[in-house]
Design a protein around this motif. Structure first.
Motif, mmCIF file in Angstrom:
data_model
loop_
_atom_site.group_PDB
_atom_site.id
_atom_site.type_symbol
_atom_site.label_atom_id
_atom_site.label_comp_id
_atom_site.label_asym_id
_atom_site.label_seq_id
_atom_site.Cartn_x
_atom_site.Cartn_y
_atom_site.Cartn_z
ATOM 1 N N HIS A 119 0.838 -1.201 0.000
ATOM 2 C CA HIS A 119 0.000 0.000 0.000
ATOM 3 C C HIS A 119 0.873 1.251 0.000
ATOM 4 N N ILE A 120 1.891 1.264 0.839
ATOM 5 C CA ILE A 120 2.799 2.411 0.882
ATOM 6 C C ILE A 120 3.499 2.575 -0.465
ATOM 7 N N ASP A 121 3.925 1.475 -1.068
ATOM 8 C CA ASP A 121 4.568 1.543 -2.375
ATOM 9 C C ASP A 121 3.627 2.153 -3.412
ATOM 10 N N PHE A 122 2.367 1.729 -3.399
ATOM 11 C CA PHE A 122 1.383 2.268 -4.340
ATOM 12 C C PHE A 122 1.167 3.764 -4.103
ATOM 13 N N VAL A 123 0.998 4.153 -2.845
ATOM 14 C CA VAL A 123 0.806 5.564 -2.509
ATOM 15 C C VAL A 123 2.022 6.379 -2.957
ATOM 16 N N ARG A 124 3.202 5.835 -2.701
ATOM 17 C CA ARG A 124 4.426 6.542 -3.083
ATOM 18 C C ARG A 124 4.487 6.719 -4.609
ATOM 19 N N ARG A 125 4.279 5.629 -5.360
ATOM 20 C CA ARG A 125 4.370 5.699 -6.815
ATOM 21 C C ARG A 125 3.266 6.566 -7.428
ATOM 22 N N THR A 126 2.071 6.494 -6.868
ATOM 23 C CA THR A 126 0.926 7.166 -7.467
ATOM 24 C C THR A 126 0.809 8.631 -7.064
ATOM 25 N N VAL A 127 1.062 8.933 -5.803
ATOM 26 C CA VAL A 127 0.840 10.301 -5.312
ATOM 27 C C VAL A 127 2.160 10.996 -5.004
ATOM 28 N N ILE A 128 2.932 10.454 -4.105
ATOM 29 C CA ILE A 128 4.121 11.137 -3.588
ATOM 30 C C ILE A 128 5.115 11.453 -4.703
ATOM 31 N N GLU A 129 5.435 10.461 -5.534
ATOM 32 C CA GLU A 129 6.435 10.684 -6.585
ATOM 33 C C GLU A 129 5.909 11.520 -7.749
ATOM 34 N N SER A 130 4.607 11.778 -7.786
ATOM 35 C CA SER A 130 4.035 12.646 -8.823
ATOM 36 C C SER A 130 4.251 14.117 -8.503
ATOM 37 N N LEU A 131 4.686 14.400 -7.283
ATOM 38 C CA LEU A 131 4.801 15.778 -6.811
ATOM 39 C C LEU A 131 6.217 16.066 -6.326
ATOM 40 N N ASP A 132 6.625 17.322 -6.470
ATOM 41 C CA ASP A 132 7.893 17.713 -5.852
ATOM 42 C C ASP A 132 7.603 18.116 -4.400
ATOM 43 N N ARG A 133 8.642 18.430 -3.640
ATOM 44 C CA ARG A 133 8.473 18.727 -2.208
ATOM 45 C C ARG A 133 7.568 19.933 -1.974
ATOM 46 N N ASP A 134 7.690 20.956 -2.800
ATOM 47 C CA ASP A 134 6.810 22.128 -2.655
ATOM 48 C C ASP A 134 5.354 21.741 -2.906
ATOM 49 N N GLN A 135 5.117 20.918 -3.914
ATOM 50 C CA GLN A 135 3.757 20.479 -4.209
ATOM 51 C C GLN A 135 3.197 19.604 -3.097
ATOM 52 N N LEU A 136 4.042 18.763 -2.499
ATOM 53 C CA LEU A 136 3.595 17.944 -1.364
ATOM 54 C C LEU A 136 3.149 18.837 -0.209
#
Length: 161
Positions: A119-136
């Motif tokens: 689940h964490i891997d999916f969240v990371r690939r789908t949401v987290i890695e789609s954004l840069d730190r400012d966007q997060l």
């Protein structure tokens, strides 16, 4: 009596439609990943996670309903499914015999531990890695602002602190 409200301008409309698309696509993607990898719906995963981080891995059903943003009938149905799989058990509350507690079983904890990395891997690939730190940071601020507007009393929380 209807009242006139101003139309959304182009920028507002684009933002709204982007949010609507996200709200339509993300829940089914989360469900698909968890069903495929762990045999759980996202709501079931949230429920067992909430129990996992509760004192004694136990919550009153009413508190669990609030914490997972569900009605008691919906929660009862989901807990029944989890109970049938041996992941959760219900018992009368020792503090109030009219209330029912839900408790995460050892099997439920093991299932949650098994489901979490994927689940964490999916969240990371789908949401987290789609954004840069400012966007997060912006996403967190935006989501918090909207959540506070929808839940001014702060009753809803994905997980207890």
């Amino acid at each position: 009596m209807s009242r006139l409200v101003p139309r959304l301008d182009a920028e507002e409309s684009a933002a709204w439609l982007s949010l609507v698309s996200l709200l339509e696509l993300l829940p089914s993607a989360l469900d698909s990943q968890l069903q495929r990898d762990a045999g759980l719906t996202h709501y079931e995963f949230v429920g067992v996670s909430y129990l996992r981080f509760s004192p004694d891995q136990t919550q009153r059903m009413s508190a669990l309903a609030v914490g997972t943003n569900a009605t008691l009938p919906r929660l009862s149905h989901v807990v029944s499914r989890l109970e049938n799989r041996g992941l959760v058990e219900r018992s009368p509350s020792p503090e109030d015999r009219r209330a029912t507690n839900a408790r995460l079983t050892d099997a439920g904890r093991r299932e949650l531990v098994r489901a979490t990395p994927g689940h964490i891997d999916f969240v990371r690939r789908t949401v987290i890695e789609s954004l840069d730190r400012d966007q997060l940071e912006q996403l967190a601020a935006i989501a918090t602002a909207i959540t506070r507007k929808l839940d001014p009393e702060g009753k809803y929380a994905a997980l207890p602190e």
